[in-house]
Motif scaffolding. Sequence first.
Motif, PDB file in Angstrom:
ATOM      1  N   TYR A  15       0.783  -1.224   0.000  1.00  0.00           N
ATOM      2  CA  TYR A  15       0.000   0.000   0.000  1.00  0.00           C
ATOM      3  C   TYR A  15       0.821   1.284   0.000  1.00  0.00           C
ATOM      4  N   ARG A  17       3.062   4.244  -1.184  1.00  0.00           N
ATOM      5  CA  ARG A  17       3.343   4.879  -2.467  1.00  0.00           C
ATOM      6  C   ARG A  17       3.959   6.254  -2.225  1.00  0.00           C
ATOM      7  N   SER A  38      -2.683  10.033  -8.509  1.00  0.00           N
ATOM      8  CA  SER A  38      -2.464   8.606  -8.298  1.00  0.00           C
ATOM      9  C   SER A  38      -3.645   7.827  -8.862  1.00  0.00           C
ATOM     10  N   GLU A  40      -3.877   4.720  -9.562  1.00  0.00           N
ATOM     11  CA  GLU A  40      -4.039   3.442  -8.869  1.00  0.00           C
ATOM     12  C   GLU A  40      -4.830   3.606  -7.580  1.00  0.00           C
ATOM     13  N   MET A  41      -4.465   4.600  -6.780  1.00  0.00           N
ATOM     14  CA  MET A  41      -5.160   4.844  -5.523  1.00  0.00           C
ATOM     15  C   MET A  41      -6.586   5.333  -5.773  1.00  0.00           C
ATOM     16  N   ALA A  43      -8.507   4.550  -8.207  1.00  0.00           N
ATOM     17  CA  ALA A  43      -9.330   3.417  -8.635  1.00  0.00           C
ATOM     18  C   ALA A  43      -9.764   2.558  -7.452  1.00  0.00           C
ATOM     19  N   GLU A  44      -8.957   2.525  -6.406  1.00  0.00           N
ATOM     20  CA  GLU A  44      -9.238   1.673  -5.250  1.00  0.00           C
ATOM     21  C   GLU A  44     -10.059   2.372  -4.174  1.00  0.00           C
ATOM     22  N   ALA A  45     -10.000   3.694  -4.116  1.00  0.00           N
ATOM     23  CA  ALA A  45     -10.571   4.449  -2.994  1.00  0.00           C
ATOM     24  C   ALA A  45     -12.082   4.313  -2.916  1.00  0.00           C
ATOM     25  N   ARG A  46     -12.572   4.114  -1.690  1.00  0.00           N
ATOM     26  CA  ARG A  46     -13.996   4.036  -1.403  1.00  0.00           C
ATOM     27  C   ARG A  46     -14.353   5.078  -0.334  1.00  0.00           C
ATOM     28  N   GLN A  49     -12.822   5.520   3.488  1.00  0.00           N
ATOM     29  CA  GLN A  49     -11.477   5.003   3.696  1.00  0.00           C
ATOM     30  C   GLN A  49     -10.506   6.146   4.001  1.00  0.00           C
ATOM     31  N   ASN A  75     -10.796  10.326 -11.939  1.00  0.00           N
ATOM     32  CA  ASN A  75     -10.283   8.957 -11.804  1.00  0.00           C
ATOM     33  C   ASN A  75      -8.769   8.910 -11.610  1.00  0.00           C
ATOM     34  N   ASN A 109     -12.229   0.112   6.335  1.00  0.00           N
ATOM     35  CA  ASN A 109     -13.541  -0.227   5.784  1.00  0.00           C
ATOM     36  C   ASN A 109     -14.375   1.034   5.666  1.00  0.00           C
TER      37      ASN A 109
END
Length: 267
Positions: A15, A17, A38, A40-41, A43-46, A49, A75, A109
């Motif tokens: 994780y 970066r 970023s 990559e980040m 795309a993953e962020a919810r 979080q 994005n 979460n």
Amino acid sequence: MTSGDPSYSELSAIYDREAVIMANHEVAPNTFLLKWHSPEMAAEARPGQFVMIRTGTALDPLLPRPFSICSVRDNSEIHILYRIVGRGTVALSRVPEGGRISVMGPLGNGFDLTRIDRPAVLVGGGIGIAPLILLYERLGMEKCIFLMGFPGRGDVIPLEALDLSEAPVHIATDDGTMGHAGLVTELLEAQLSHEENRGLRVYACGPQAMLRRVAELTTKRDIHCQVSLEAHMACGLGACQGCAVEAAPGRARAYHHVCRDGPVFDA
């Protein structure tokens, strides 16, 4: 962590970066908006979080600091809203455009969005509005009412700085210098008093006293509510166990860890 879990160093490698700062500017007294690129980040962020940020390579401050993910743009951009409260945030505020920081995340979460078809009320106290902004972006304006509480007019973060100038926002100030004179939970109570709002979902983040009152108001009316807790963290992965909070009476576990089990919990 159990013996079967990945080690802290293994998770850190996944994780961690390096980020190059795109912007880091003051949007209200002692309150800053930090942006970096970023994909990559992003795309993953919810919503809900957080990330752990370490500034530079110096040993002071030694530990990284947790910050809620405030927004994701195009994005590819991650935005963080933070307030200066100590050495770590002072150091972060001094990182210039083009400067580099170490970022670990996204972690934790986030909010449960399995029933996003229902109208929602977002309740934020002070800098606690940060994780609710990304949530608002994901839910959409037509389904949300955003309630924000601040001590006074001087603490209110300009909505245009957060791209919320068109959002359905209602502001409360403790001293009555802007918007509703009183607590933001009074705005929530008025909202919940309408019979047509029985199907609402409530999402909240802010001081513990505020969250406790939000939980009381929603539980009494049998309204689903999720709260995002704020806590001091040293690792962000559950290894240090420094962010333990007492569980509700009657639960199987006596404590939860905000970083690993949260930061979002059912009220």
